[in-house]
Write a protein that holds these residues in place. Structure first.
Motif, PDB file in Angstrom:
ATOM      1  N   UNK A 327       0.868  -1.186   0.000  1.00 57.47           N
ATOM      2  CA  UNK A 327       0.000   0.000   0.000  1.00 57.47           C
ATOM      3  C   UNK A 327       0.902   1.233   0.000  1.00 57.47           C
ATOM      4  N   UNK A 328       0.791   2.047  -1.050  1.00 58.56           N
ATOM      5  CA  UNK A 328       1.617   3.255  -1.184  1.00 58.56           C
ATOM      6  C   UNK A 328       3.102   2.931  -1.095  1.00 58.56           C
ATOM      7  N   UNK A 352      -8.852  -6.579   1.048  1.00 60.37           N
ATOM      8  CA  UNK A 352      -8.203  -5.428   0.424  1.00 60.37           C
ATOM      9  C   UNK A 352      -6.711  -5.739   0.253  1.00 60.37           C
ATOM     10  N   UNK A 353      -6.291  -5.973  -0.990  1.00 59.75           N
ATOM     11  CA  UNK A 353      -4.889  -6.332  -1.236  1.00 59.75           C
ATOM     12  C   UNK A 353      -4.045  -5.147  -1.691  1.00 59.75           C
ATOM     13  N   UNK A 354      -4.633  -3.932  -1.665  1.00 63.31           N
ATOM     14  CA  UNK A 354      -3.869  -2.733  -2.022  1.00 63.31           C
ATOM     15  C   UNK A 354      -3.352  -2.792  -3.452  1.00 63.31           C
ATOM     16  N   UNK A 370       9.594  -0.014   3.077  1.00 63.55           N
ATOM     17  CA  UNK A 370       9.527   0.456   1.704  1.00 63.55           C
ATOM     18  C   UNK A 370       9.930  -0.662   0.753  1.00 63.55           C
ATOM     19  N   UNK A 371       9.151  -0.832  -0.305  1.00 65.54           N
ATOM     20  CA  UNK A 371       9.423  -1.905  -1.263  1.00 65.54           C
ATOM     21  C   UNK A 371       9.290  -1.372  -2.681  1.00 65.54           C
ATOM     22  N   UNK A 372       9.982  -2.062  -3.591  1.00 65.25           N
ATOM     23  CA  UNK A 372       9.861  -1.779  -5.016  1.00 65.25           C
ATOM     24  C   UNK A 372       9.248  -3.015  -5.643  1.00 65.25           C
ATOM     25  N   UNK A 373       8.023  -2.895  -6.124  1.00 66.28           N
ATOM     26  CA  UNK A 373       7.282  -4.080  -6.540  1.00 66.28           C
ATOM     27  C   UNK A 373       7.358  -4.293  -8.046  1.00 66.28           C
TER      28      UNK A 373
END
Length: 389
Positions: A327-328, A352-354, A370-373
């Motif tokens: 999420x964000x 809710x899987x964002x 923080x992640x980079x998806x």
């Protein structure tokens, strides 16, 4: 004087050595220390660094949870066959043998009737004698009333003169004789032992010529309509199946895997098993074809369709029910409700899987990381009839 000079030289050398060691230590410390103003540069860069992950974006579809249970084929009750009277056996049905089937009202075996027939005849003779005595007393009473009226006109006759006590006693003897005949006839009827219901024979060693005693078991049967399958299930599975009573089931014996039988859940144990903490349901089959008492069976139960379900990779779970979603650009924890499993996928209720579900949780993941998806496209569709966890 010479000794004093030598002591001063040794002390000077020790002092120089200590000063040298301290200087070297300070020099090394300055080399290892970061430059001024750079103390927070490395941690800040690490905190701001985004972890690369893969995510999937599940779609909402209908799903019918399917629960597979292992059950045991059993009978609710077992009936011991015991005669109510004793005597010599003169007939045994060929069906009154272990494994054979008998029908309701079928004669299982016969006890010799001669003694009981004689008892009925004796009881009838006693009835005839009592009836004759009563008739004689009633005739004498009528004659006594006539004589009384001639001798004592208008006066009521006494009980003794009217033979009333004698008549009452004769009626009692007659009633007793009639009751004795009914008892004898009942005993005679009990020389014929019949099957109380459609059943199968579990055990017996009875044969012609054997003398049996009253109320002593000579065999055992179980009623065909008492056969059921008991199957344990978890409280989670039980919740998925609610309401569980009268729910349809498919039964497959482990002995006859080519036969699938329909059945219905009729009962549920009132308590959980104290050792396993599992509930137990009892399924009544529509037919007994291919079912053997004591054998294991596979029971398949279908719950009500879930209109909003999703499939999530099994690798996404880092706990029994928890996954990470994005999420964000940051991780958030989600607790999911499992509906079933299919290979390497877990079917869950809509959530809710964002921006997506993390397919492989980071080793040291935490809320807000923080992640980079990278989004993986999921094209396979849900289908009903999968095993529920």
């Amino acid at each position: 004087m010479e000794d004093t000079q030598k002591g001063w030289i040794v002390g000077t050398i020790q002092l120089v050595f200590v000063v040298a060691v301290v200087a070297v230590a300070l020099f090394i410390t300055n080399l290892l220390s970061p430059a001024e103003g750079s103390s927070s540069a490395i941690p800040q860069a690490s905190a701001d660094m985004a972890v690369d992950i893969n995510v999937v974006q599940p779609t909402v579809q209908q799903f019918t949870p399917e629960i597979r249970l292992n059950g045991v084929i059993q009978s609710q009750t077992q009936t011991n066959i015991a005669p109510q009277i004793g005597g010599r056996v003169v007939y045994v049905s060929p069906n009154f043998r272990p494994g054979a089937a008998v029908t309701k009202g079928e004669r299982l075996f016969q006890i010799e009737t001669a003694d009981f027939e004689l008892a009925v005849e004796q009881a009838q003779a006693n009835i005839d004698s009592a009836s004759s005595d009563l008739a004689l007393l009633e005739a004498e009473a009528e004659l006594a009333r006539q004589e009384w009226q001639e001798l004592f006109p208008g006066q009521p006759i006494t009980d003794l003169a009217a033979r009333r006590p004698q008549i009452a006693a004769a009626k009692s003897r007659l009633a007793s004789a009639e009751a004795a005949k009914k008892t004898a006839a009942l005993a005679l009827s009990r020389t014929r032992i019949i099957a109380p219901s459609d059943a199968r024979v579990l055990s017996t060693q009875l044969d012609v010529g054997q003398v049996v005693a009253p109320n002593i078991s000579v065999g055992a049967i179980y009623a065909l309509d008492s056969v059921e399958i008991s199957a344990p299930l978890s409280t989670r599975q039980l919740e998925t199946l609610q309401p569980v009573i009268d729910r349809s089931a498919s039964i497959q014996s482990n002995e006859r895997t080519d036969i699938v039988i329909d059945g219905t859940i009729k009962r549920q144990n009132a308590t959980l098993d104290p050792r396993t903490r599992l509930a137990t349901v009892f399924i009544v089959p529509n037919t007994l074809e291919g079912l053997t008492i004591g054998d294991f069976a596979t029971v398949v139960l279908k719950a009500d369709p879930v209109q909003r379900a999703m499939k999530v990779p099994a690798t996404s779970f880092f706990g029994r029910d928890e996954v990470w979603v994005v999420v964000d650009g940051a991780l958030q924890r989600r607790s999911l409700t499992r509906l079933g499993e299919r290979g390497d996928e877990v079917i869950v209720r809509d959530f809710d899987f964002g921006e997506g579900v993390v397919t492989l949780p980071p080793v040291e993941g935490y809320d807000g990381m923080k992640v980079s998806k990278r989004v993986l496209i999921e094209e396979r569709q849900l289908a009903g009839g999968h095993n529920a966890g």
